[in-house]
Design a protein around this motif. Structure first.
Motif, mmCIF file in Angstrom:
data_model
loop_
_atom_site.group_PDB
_atom_site.id
_atom_site.type_symbol
_atom_site.label_atom_id
_atom_site.label_comp_id
_atom_site.label_asym_id
_atom_site.label_seq_id
_atom_site.Cartn_x
_atom_site.Cartn_y
_atom_site.Cartn_z
ATOM 1 N N MET A 1 32.878 53.964 55.598
ATOM 2 C CA MET A 1 33.180 53.937 54.167
ATOM 3 C C MET A 1 33.571 55.314 53.652
ATOM 4 S SD MET A 1 30.581 51.226 52.323
ATOM 5 C CE MET A 1 29.111 52.126 52.759
ATOM 6 N N GLN B 1 37.147 55.965 54.531
ATOM 7 C CA GLN B 1 38.084 55.268 53.649
ATOM 8 C C GLN B 1 38.145 55.912 52.267
ATOM 9 O OE1 GLN B 1 37.394 51.055 53.489
ATOM 10 N NE2 GLN B 1 38.065 50.723 55.607
ATOM 11 N N ALA C 1 27.281 52.753 47.853
ATOM 12 C CA ALA C 1 28.292 51.766 48.237
ATOM 13 C C ALA C 1 28.789 50.977 47.031
ATOM 14 C CB ALA C 1 27.714 50.821 49.283
ATOM 15 N N LYS D 1 32.332 46.883 52.893
ATOM 16 C CA LYS D 1 31.283 47.095 51.907
ATOM 17 C C LYS D 1 30.229 45.978 51.976
ATOM 18 C CE LYS D 1 32.507 48.683 47.892
ATOM 19 N NZ LYS D 1 33.002 48.812 46.489
ATOM 20 N N VAL E 1 37.329 51.409 49.298
ATOM 21 C CA VAL E 1 36.589 50.882 50.438
ATOM 22 C C VAL E 1 36.951 49.420 50.638
ATOM 23 C CG1 VAL E 1 34.304 50.464 51.420
ATOM 24 C CG2 VAL E 1 34.713 52.500 50.034
ATOM 25 N N GLU F 1 30.633 53.589 44.914
ATOM 26 C CA GLU F 1 31.545 54.390 45.727
ATOM 27 C C GLU F 1 31.362 55.886 45.451
ATOM 28 O OE1 GLU F 1 35.532 53.000 45.526
ATOM 29 O OE2 GLU F 1 35.041 50.994 46.313
#
Length: 267
Positions: free
Chosen positions: A233, A236, A71, A9, A4, A74
């Motif tokens: 995100m 990605q 986040a 982020k 990401v 991930e």
């Protein structure tokens, strides 16, 4: 699995944190309002609204925690759960915003009917009379619909004006048989505001509703932004990382072995 982008982020961190702060404020406001209106007669009618606010606030806080965890680590499952939850929340908020804008023209009539139901003021609740007394002093008005006549005998001091030109609203002589003349001797007169407070009450309520809808729209945009960042995100993370291809060269292999063999012969 892809990585990401750092800026993406960080943007998600900021938006999700703002949502968390807004949700905490909403929960605190709901708790305060619930406690303040606990003794009101309309509490039974407001109970479903408080239940919806409690549920919405708590679920949103849980989603924010899950989204920040996803986040940071991930984790796809956490981001998917956050994204789906925020999308459903955004849809609910969009429907509520549309309903609020649609019902706005009817609000004026409903508010007028609500305040007229408070008449006669002799039977109104103490809390309403106290608020009306404050509004009369601020807006230079008296009564609800028929001016000072709504108060009957007990006209409050907040209806009194000191002269004919002391405000934008005209003044009239109060009736002699009112409580305002209890301490007046001789032929002196007491002036009161002639304009009723109903137009001011309704316009103020409508203004407050418009401000609330504007704030609600800003919160809705924040919710939509968080869902969009979450989807970005996830895209990605699902992106395949290009690995360099290994090329086999027979000539390079032979050349290396040739150099080694020549060195062995020389020894």
């Amino acid at each position: 699995m892809g990585k990401v982008n750092v800026c993406l982020k960080r943007s998600f961190y900021v938006v999700a944190s703002l949502i968390g702060i807004v949700t905490i404020l909403m929960l605190a406001f709901t708790l305060f309002s619930h406690g303040y209106l606990l003794q009101e007669e309309e509490m039974d009618e407001l109970h479903p609204y408080f239940l919806v606010m409690y549920t919405f606030s708590v679920l949103t806080l849980v989603l924010v925690i899950i989204g920040l965890y996803g986040a940071c680590k991930e984790k796809k499952w956490a981001l998917i759960l956050f994204g789906v939850g925020m999308i459903f929340s955004s849809v609910y908020m969009i429907v509520s915003e549309i309903q609020g804008r649609t019902l706005e023209p009817k609000v004026g009539g409903e508010l007028k009917k609500h305040y007229l139901n408070m008449l006669p003021l002799a039977n109104a609740s103490e809390s309403f009379l106290s608020e009306l007394d404050k509004h009369q002093a601020i807006w230079d008005c008296c009564g609800v619909d028929q001016g000072y006549q709504d108060w009957g005998y007990n006209i409050p001091e907040s209806c009194v004006c000191s002269g004919l030109n002391d405000s934008s609203n005209p003044c009239v002589v109060a009736p002699r048989n009112s409580s305002l003349y209890e301490h007046i001797t001789g032929s002196g007169v007491v002036l009161v505001y002639s304009e009723p407070c109903l137009p001011f009450l309704v316009s103020t309520e409508i203004m407050a509703i418009n401000i609330a809808l504007g704030i609600y729209l800003g919160i809705l945009l924040l919710w939509i932004s968080s869902a969009a960042l979450c989807i970005a995100m996830l895209c990605q993370l699902n992106r395949k990382v290009d690995t360099p291809t290994v090329v086999y060269s027979q000539e390079a292999k032979a050349g290396n072995y040739t150099v080694l063999s020549d060195a062995a012969e020389n020894t």
